[in-house]
Design a protein around this motif. Structure first.
Motif, short mmCIF file in Angstrom:
data_model
loop_
_atom_site.label_atom_id
_atom_site.label_comp_id
_atom_site.label_asym_id
_atom_site.label_seq_id
_atom_site.Cartn_x
_atom_site.Cartn_y
_atom_site.Cartn_z
N ALA A 140 0.82 -1.22 -0.02
CA ALA A 140 -0.07 0.07 0.12
C ALA A 140 0.62 1.31 0.17
O ALA A 140 2.04 1.26 0.25
N ALA A 141 0.35 2.33 -0.56
CA ALA A 141 0.89 3.57 -0.43
C ALA A 141 -0.18 4.71 -0.50
O ALA A 141 -1.37 4.57 -0.76
N PHE A 142 0.30 5.92 0.17
CA PHE A 142 -0.87 6.96 0.10
C PHE A 142 0.14 8.25 0.30
O PHE A 142 1.46 8.36 0.48
N LEU A 143 -0.71 9.38 0.01
CA LEU A 143 -0.18 10.68 -0.09
C LEU A 143 -1.17 11.58 0.39
O LEU A 143 -2.51 11.29 0.29
N CYS A 186 0.63 17.66 -5.61
CA CYS A 186 0.58 19.15 -6.15
C CYS A 186 1.99 19.39 -6.20
O CYS A 186 2.02 20.63 -7.07
N HIS A 187 2.97 19.10 -5.45
CA HIS A 187 4.29 19.54 -5.37
C HIS A 187 5.20 19.12 -6.41
O HIS A 187 6.49 19.58 -6.42
N ALA A 188 5.11 17.69 -6.85
CA ALA A 188 5.95 17.21 -7.70
C ALA A 188 6.05 17.68 -8.99
O ALA A 188 5.25 18.14 -9.62
N PRO A 189 7.18 17.96 -9.51
CA PRO A 189 7.36 18.65 -10.72
C PRO A 189 6.94 17.83 -11.98
O PRO A 189 6.52 18.70 -12.85
N ASN A 190 6.76 16.65 -12.06
CA ASN A 190 6.33 15.76 -13.11
C ASN A 190 5.41 14.73 -12.49
O ASN A 190 5.69 13.69 -11.87
N LYS A 191 4.09 15.16 -12.30
CA LYS A 191 3.03 14.39 -11.47
C LYS A 191 2.97 12.95 -12.41
O LYS A 191 2.71 12.15 -11.74
N PRO A 227 1.32 -6.19 -7.40
CA PRO A 227 -0.15 -6.30 -8.01
C PRO A 227 -1.30 -6.52 -7.00
O PRO A 227 -1.17 -7.23 -5.93
N GLY A 228 -2.30 -5.67 -7.10
CA GLY A 228 -3.57 -5.70 -6.22
C GLY A 228 -3.36 -5.04 -4.97
O GLY A 228 -4.24 -4.82 -4.05
N SER A 229 -2.16 -4.22 -4.95
CA SER A 229 -2.08 -3.23 -3.80
C SER A 229 -3.08 -2.24 -3.71
O SER A 229 -3.76 -1.83 -4.79
N LEU A 230 -3.05 -1.20 -2.82
CA LEU A 230 -3.69 -0.22 -2.60
C LEU A 230 -3.08 1.21 -2.75
O LEU A 230 -2.04 1.43 -2.05
N PHE A 231 -3.45 2.11 -3.23
CA PHE A 231 -3.03 3.51 -3.31
C PHE A 231 -4.39 4.59 -2.97
O PHE A 231 -5.26 4.62 -3.50
N ALA A 232 -3.87 5.55 -1.96
CA ALA A 232 -4.58 6.41 -1.74
C ALA A 232 -4.13 7.98 -1.59
O ALA A 232 -2.99 7.97 -1.14
N GLY A 233 -4.93 8.70 -1.97
CA GLY A 233 -4.41 10.16 -2.01
C GLY A 233 -5.41 11.22 -1.42
O GLY A 233 -6.53 10.96 -2.02
N TYR A 234 -4.74 12.16 -1.15
CA TYR A 234 -5.59 13.28 -0.91
C TYR A 234 -5.05 14.53 -1.19
O TYR A 234 -3.89 14.86 -0.62
N ASP A 235 -5.41 15.31 -1.99
CA ASP A 235 -4.63 16.70 -2.41
C ASP A 235 -5.31 17.79 -2.22
O ASP A 235 -5.96 18.42 -2.76
#
Length: 46
Positions: A12-15, A20-25, A38-46
Motif C-alpha cells: 500500500a501507499a498513500f499521499l 501537487c508539489h511534484a515537478p512531474n506528476k 499487484p493488487g495493492s492499494l493507493f490512496a491520496g488526498y490533495d
C-alpha cells in the motif's frame, strides 16, 4: 522523482497534500505504481 525502492516492494501507499508539489506528476504516479505489488492499494488526498 526517484524512488530507490525495488519494484513490487509495497502492499500500500498513500499521499496527503504532496502530489501537487511534484515537478512531474506523471512520473511521480508512475514511480508509485512501480513499487506497489499487484493488487495493492493507493490512496491520496490533495
Amino acid at each position: 522523482m526517484d524512488i530507490s525502492e525495488e519494484a513490487n516492494s509495497y502492499d500500500a501507499a498513500f499521499l496527503i497534500e504532496a502530489m501537487c508539489h511534484a515537478p512531474n506528476k506523471t512520473r511521480a504516479f508512475s514511480d508509485v505504481y512501480q513499487i506497489l505489488r499487484p493488487g495493492s492499494l493507493f490512496a491520496g488526498y490533495d
